[in-house]
Design a protein around this motif. Structure first.
Motif, PDB file in Angstrom:
ATOM      1  N   UNK A   1       6.271   3.282 -17.792  1.00 55.39           N
ATOM      2  CA  UNK A   1       6.082   2.462 -16.596  1.00 55.39           C
ATOM      3  C   UNK A   1       5.528   3.276 -15.418  1.00 55.39           C
ATOM      4  N   UNK A   2       4.878   4.382 -15.714  1.00 52.80           N
ATOM      5  CA  UNK A   2       4.315   5.214 -14.648  1.00 52.80           C
ATOM      6  C   UNK A   2       3.298   4.436 -13.820  1.00 52.80           C
ATOM      7  N   UNK A   3       3.166   4.815 -12.569  1.00 55.17           N
ATOM      8  CA  UNK A   3       2.212   4.184 -11.650  1.00 55.17           C
ATOM      9  C   UNK A   3       0.942   5.025 -11.593  1.00 55.17           C
ATOM     10  N   UNK A   4      -0.205   4.410 -11.851  1.00 55.18           N
ATOM     11  CA  UNK A   4      -1.485   5.109 -11.762  1.00 55.18           C
ATOM     12  C   UNK A   4      -1.988   5.092 -10.320  1.00 55.18           C
ATOM     13  N   UNK A   5      -2.266   6.264  -9.790  1.00 56.24           N
ATOM     14  CA  UNK A   5      -2.822   6.401  -8.447  1.00 56.24           C
ATOM     15  C   UNK A   5      -4.327   6.592  -8.565  1.00 56.24           C
ATOM     16  N   UNK A   6      -5.085   5.740  -7.921  1.00 53.36           N
ATOM     17  CA  UNK A   6      -6.549   5.776  -8.011  1.00 53.36           C
ATOM     18  C   UNK A   6      -7.170   6.606  -6.887  1.00 53.36           C
ATOM     19  N   UNK A   7      -8.317   7.133  -7.194  1.00 57.24           N
ATOM     20  CA  UNK A   7      -9.119   7.809  -6.180  1.00 57.24           C
ATOM     21  C   UNK A   7      -9.839   6.723  -5.389  1.00 57.24           C
ATOM     22  N   UNK A   8      -9.654   6.706  -4.080  1.00 58.66           N
ATOM     23  CA  UNK A   8     -10.251   5.696  -3.229  1.00 58.66           C
ATOM     24  C   UNK A   8     -11.220   6.330  -2.234  1.00 58.66           C
ATOM     25  N   UNK A   9     -12.289   5.625  -1.954  1.00 59.08           N
ATOM     26  CA  UNK A   9     -13.273   6.111  -0.988  1.00 59.08           C
ATOM     27  C   UNK A   9     -13.638   4.979  -0.033  1.00 59.08           C
TER      28      UNK A   9
END
Length: 293
Positions: free
Chosen positions: A162-170
């Motif tokens: 159930x890990x949370x994926x952190x996205x690269x945001x620009x």
């Protein structure tokens, strides 16, 4: 190399939308929805206890701004290096919609404002505090969704399903903007979803308080004291899973220390407050007299 897990919880692709020049921030919307729900539940509970519904609206006018100011002040004081440094912009202190409200400061200043108001009105504070406690912790749960949209306050990296994926945001210029930008689809880390842990815990605490109030015939502020005990116990666990930078005191994250102290104090208060529930006339004497109770 980044490992992808199909079962992981995705972060939202963005937390801010624009209607022309007006930014619509998910964090702010979550706070507003939480406040509305807390008001609705408090009205139902305080009325059922024999209180004047108008008192809830009077309290809201005082408590909501006090809570926002107190929450922001606590956040800025405990993360002052993010606002007062060579590269920082002190004006960001006032950008509450960007995120950053410390619940400890919000509850403390809100409680102080509530105490002053009820002293002026000549109405006991305990019954109202008991009425507001379940709605308050439910509002906190709703507010945690704002942290999900902002990709903030997450835990350490993990491989749990159930890990949370952190996205690269620009942003539109292609610059790194973790909270206000839009996802590129690249996963930069898979972490413990501490926002979700606290959200679920807060909802459980809300249900527990509603049950305990009736089952144990609690009154005189003991529901509110129990809220502090239960919330801080859960916050202690969640806080120790977080990996973001934090002010340290005695080699502990400051929020861990505050949780321990408040939990201990609330336990003492819970057992020292009077037992039993108030009569309708004790909840709001002036309203009871007008109603002929």
């Amino acid at each position: 190399m980044q490992i992808y897990h199909l079962a992981n919880i995705p972060s939202p692709p963005q937390g801010v939308w624009h209607l022309g020049p007006v930014p619509i921030r998910a964090y702010a919307l979550c706070i507003v929805v939480g406040i509305i729900f807390a008001l609705w539940l408090t009205l139902r509970r305080y009325r059922a206890m024999g209180g004047n519904p108008d008192t809830v609206w009077d309290a809201a006018i005082v408590i909501i701004p006090a809570g926002i100011i107190g929450g922001r002040a606590y956040h800025v004081l405990t993360d002052y290096d993010k606002y007062f440094c060579a590269e920082c912009h002190p004006v960001d202190v006032f950008k509450v919609s960007n995120g950053g409200l410390g619940i400890w400061g919000a509850v403390a200043l809100g409680l102080l404002a509530m105490w002053v108001l009820f002293r002026i009105k000549g109405v006991p504070l305990g019954p109202f505090a008991d009425a507001v406690a379940p709605g308050l912790v439910a509002a906190q749960a709703i507010g945690r969704l704002g942290n999900w949209f902002n990709q903030e306050l997450y835990g350490r990296e993990t491989t749990v399903p159930w890990a949370l994926d952190i996205y690269y945001r620009v942003d539109e210029a292609g610059r790194f903007a973790p909270m206000t930008g839009r996802s590129t689809g690249e996963v930069v880390a898979s972490v413990h979803p501490t926002f979700l842990y606290e959200l679920l815990w807060n909802l459980a605490v809300c249900g527990f308080l509603l049950w305990a109030h009736k089952r144990w015939s609690l009154g005189h502020g003991r529901v509110f004291a129990l809220y502090v005990v239960a919330y801080t116990a859960g916050r202690f666990v969640v806080e120790n899973l977080r990996a973001d930078e934090a002010t340290m005191v005695f080699d502990m994250r400051i929020n861990v220390l505050v949780a321990v102290v408040l939990c201990a104090v609330a336990l003492v208060v819970f057992f020292r407050l009077p037992r039993g529930q108030e009569s309708p006339a004790e909840v709001d004497p002036k309203f009871a007299a007008r109603a002929g109770a």
